[in-house]
Design an enzyme around this catalytic site. Structure first.
Site, PDB file in Angstrom:
ATOM      1  N   ARG A   1      42.310  52.823 -23.197  1.00 54.43           N
ATOM      2  CA  ARG A   1      41.831  52.326 -22.110  1.00 54.43           C
ATOM      3  C   ARG A   1      41.905  53.163 -20.888  1.00 54.43           C
ATOM      4  O   ARG A   1      41.052  53.283 -19.827  1.00 54.43           O
ATOM      5  CB  ARG A   1      42.422  50.720 -21.645  1.00 54.43           C
ATOM      6  CG  ARG A   1      41.696  49.796 -22.566  1.00 54.43           C
ATOM      7  CD  ARG A   1      42.407  48.483 -22.499  1.00 54.43           C
ATOM      8  NE  ARG A   1      43.918  48.837 -23.233  1.00 54.43           N
ATOM      9  CZ  ARG A   1      44.727  47.678 -23.398  1.00 54.43           C
ATOM     10  NH1 ARG A   1      44.584  46.507 -22.916  1.00 54.43           N
ATOM     11  NH2 ARG A   1      45.767  47.879 -24.016  1.00 54.43           N
TER      12      ARG A   1
ATOM     13  N   ARG B   1      35.238  44.880 -25.136  1.00 58.48           N
ATOM     14  CA  ARG B   1      35.358  45.834 -23.963  1.00 58.48           C
ATOM     15  C   ARG B   1      33.629  45.835 -23.713  1.00 58.48           C
ATOM     16  O   ARG B   1      33.377  45.830 -22.487  1.00 58.48           O
ATOM     17  CB  ARG B   1      35.727  47.325 -24.569  1.00 58.48           C
ATOM     18  CG  ARG B   1      37.148  47.354 -24.923  1.00 58.48           C
ATOM     19  CD  ARG B   1      38.026  47.637 -23.997  1.00 58.48           C
ATOM     20  NE  ARG B   1      39.494  46.846 -24.091  1.00 58.48           N
ATOM     21  CZ  ARG B   1      40.407  47.295 -24.945  1.00 58.48           C
ATOM     22  NH1 ARG B   1      40.146  48.416 -25.719  1.00 58.48           N
ATOM     23  NH2 ARG B   1      41.385  46.662 -25.252  1.00 58.48           N
TER      24      ARG B   1
ATOM     25  N   SER C   1      48.566  53.289 -23.228  1.00 62.82           N
ATOM     26  CA  SER C   1      48.762  52.834 -21.904  1.00 62.82           C
ATOM     27  C   SER C   1      48.832  51.316 -21.660  1.00 62.82           C
ATOM     28  O   SER C   1      49.293  50.693 -20.680  1.00 62.82           O
ATOM     29  CB  SER C   1      47.330  53.345 -21.214  1.00 62.82           C
ATOM     30  OG  SER C   1      46.129  52.814 -21.760  1.00 62.82           O
ATOM     31  N   GLY C   2      48.523  50.337 -22.726  1.00 62.02           N
ATOM     32  CA  GLY C   2      48.771  49.042 -22.908  1.00 62.02           C
ATOM     33  C   GLY C   2      48.230  48.132 -21.925  1.00 62.02           C
ATOM     34  O   GLY C   2      48.642  47.098 -21.788  1.00 62.02           O
ATOM     35  N   GLY C   3      47.175  48.658 -21.081  1.00 59.27           N
ATOM     36  CA  GLY C   3      46.509  47.632 -20.096  1.00 59.27           C
ATOM     37  C   GLY C   3      47.065  47.973 -18.818  1.00 59.27           C
ATOM     38  O   GLY C   3      46.646  47.353 -17.598  1.00 59.27           O
TER      39      GLY C   3
ATOM     40  N   GLU D   1      53.273  53.426 -34.072  1.00 61.66           N
ATOM     41  CA  GLU D   1      53.050  52.886 -32.870  1.00 61.66           C
ATOM     42  C   GLU D   1      53.631  51.058 -32.715  1.00 61.66           C
ATOM     43  O   GLU D   1      53.099  50.539 -32.959  1.00 61.66           O
ATOM     44  CB  GLU D   1      51.538  52.783 -32.543  1.00 61.66           C
ATOM     45  CG  GLU D   1      51.464  52.284 -31.236  1.00 61.66           C
ATOM     46  CD  GLU D   1      49.872  51.894 -30.757  1.00 61.66           C
ATOM     47  OE1 GLU D   1      49.109  52.102 -31.838  1.00 61.66           O
ATOM     48  OE2 GLU D   1      49.250  51.518 -29.907  1.00 61.66           O
TER      49      GLU D   1
ATOM     50  N   LYS E   1      54.365  56.670 -31.016  1.00 65.56           N
ATOM     51  CA  LYS E   1      53.483  56.344 -29.755  1.00 65.56           C
ATOM     52  C   LYS E   1      54.104  54.945 -29.181  1.00 65.56           C
ATOM     53  O   LYS E   1      53.806  53.778 -29.816  1.00 65.56           O
ATOM     54  CB  LYS E   1      52.219  56.073 -30.214  1.00 65.56           C
ATOM     55  CG  LYS E   1      51.057  55.552 -29.394  1.00 65.56           C
ATOM     56  CD  LYS E   1      49.704  55.706 -29.906  1.00 65.56           C
ATOM     57  CE  LYS E   1      48.690  54.994 -28.761  1.00 65.56           C
ATOM     58  NZ  LYS E   1      47.258  55.254 -28.968  1.00 65.56           N
TER      59      LYS E   1
HETATM   60  P1  13P Z   1      45.767  51.913 -24.990  1.00 65.62           P
HETATM   61  O1  13P Z   1      45.881  52.975 -24.310  1.00 65.62           O
HETATM   62  O2  13P Z   1      44.368  51.121 -24.343  1.00 65.62           O
HETATM   63  O3  13P Z   1      46.757  50.798 -24.863  1.00 65.62           O
HETATM   64  O4  13P Z   1      45.390  51.810 -26.431  1.00 65.62           O
HETATM   65  C1  13P Z   1      46.145  52.663 -27.044  1.00 65.62           C
HETATM   66  C2  13P Z   1      46.038  52.392 -28.607  1.00 65.62           C
HETATM   67  O5  13P Z   1      45.775  53.260 -29.297  1.00 65.62           O
HETATM   68  C3  13P Z   1      46.315  51.040 -29.071  1.00 65.62           C
HETATM   69  O6  13P Z   1      46.480  50.946 -30.302  1.00 65.62           O
END
Ligand code: 13P
Length: 341
Positions: free
Chosen positions: A294, A33, A261-263, A177, A219
């Site tokens: 993110r 990042r 959020s996943g991108g 998650e 998650k």
């Molecule tokens: P993002 O919200 O950027 O997807 O990250 C969440 C997270 O904890 C990934 O493991």
């Protein structure tokens, strides 16, 4: 099992309209990042960035818990105060990512398995003594030709359940998650079906491993078409698909659901969470909130650029994005609020 303590932690994490801040990027992810934002990839810059986050004025009004990474849990501000102590003092519960990342799953080309179970009870008791009260483990599921396989889903969900049981035994609330990645050209229905299969397999394993669902946070990914799918979907369609999928597969006993959020862009992630609350207000059996990395941090990181003079503006942007997600949790967000800062 320390059930009362676990339930108190989970209740505090899911309280009001707050959510979780994932700031647990591993060193390679954080460096990636930074590289994209033109920031030097050194331990000192990573420390300074995490200091910017934990000292952001007003963060505790929006965030109930922050997920740290092993490097970060031992780091301190320039004046020598441990980040974990700053969080506790502010009323933000510290959490810790405990998985050790993914490797290729032997025998299953294109699929991954998460490492980190060896020695986990010892690491959990060390993190508990430092003040961590919740943890996170991420499993990665990829959609592609012939994948995900049953073998990959079952192996990953078994590890998530074993990890969750170890956490609860240590007085630490587990976040499980199982991330179905957005990469690919699959459509919304494929993501729905895969997410549903994954959730069913997960809860099957959680029951088998005697995990207490009252002391657990899920998650999940939102149900979305793949990034390169030609047919994208509107906000309400995604909200409906996501909540329907979770209602079908996640038992009501689960204490809370907090999305990754996943991108997705920060604006879309917030809009999707908002639409879920607008459409399903009072119809959800679990708390439904965010655990974004993110989608909260990215705009602030781009303002900071590694420069001291940008710290204040970056902190304001971080708290602004977090507060927009609070509004989404109340179903009170609208895109015009993006500019109200
Ligand atoms: P993002 O919200 O950027 O997807 O990250 C969440 C997270 O904890 C990934 O493991």
């Amino acid at each position: 099992m320390k059930t009362i303590e676990l339930v108190e932690t989970v209740t505090a994490l899911m309280a009001g309209d707050k959510g979780l801040l994932a700031m647990d990027e591993s060193t390679p992810t954080c460096n990636k990042r930074f590289e994209e934002a033109g920031i030097p990839q050194t331990e000192e810059y990573r420390r300074a960035y995490r200091e910017l986050i934990v000292t952001a004025p007003g963060l505790a009004k929006c965030i109930s818990g922050a997920i740290l990474y092993d490097e970060t849990i031992y780091q301190a501000t320039a004046s020598g105060v441990l980040f974990i102590d700053i969080l506790k003092e502010a009323g933000i519960i510290p959490g810790i990512k405990v998985d050790e990342g993914t490797i290729g799953l032997a025998g299953f080309p294109g699929e991954k398995i998460t490492e980190g179970l060896d020695g986990l009870p010892e690491r959990l008791s060390k993190y508990y003594s430092l003040g961590a009260r919740f943890a996170k483990w991420r499993a990665v599921i990829t959609i592609g030709a012939g994948i995900p396989t049953k073998g990959c889903i079952e192996a990953n969900m078994h590890l998530l359940a074993r990890y969750a049981a170890m956490c609860q035994e240590s007085g630490i609330v587990p976040i499980v998650e199982p991330e179905v990645l957005m990469d690919g050209s699959h459509d919304l229905k494929t993501c729905f079906d895969v997410t549903s299969r994954v959730q069913h397999a997960l809860f099957d394993q959680l029951f088998t491993q005697r995990v207490n669902l009252h002391a657990l946070i899920l998650k999940p990914n939102m149900v979305l078409p793949g990034l390169s799918c030609a047919r994208q979907a509107d906000v309400n369609t995604i909200a409906e698909a996501t909540v329907s999928c979770l209602l079908e597969s996640v038992p009501p006993a689960v204490a809370g659901v907090a999305f990754l959020s996943g991108g997705q862009s920060p604006e879309l992630a917030t809009a999707h969470l908002n639409a879920m609350h607008v459409m399903y207000r009072d119809k959800l059996p679990w708390a439904l909130t965010f655990s974004f990395a993110r989608a909260i941090q990215q705009p602030a990181l781009e303002i900071w650029k590694g420069k001291n003079e940008n710290v204040k503006a970056a902190q304001e942007m971080l708290v602004h994005r977090a507060s927009l997600n609070n509004a989404a949790r109340r179903g009170a967000y609208n895109p015009a609020m993006e500019k109200e800062k």
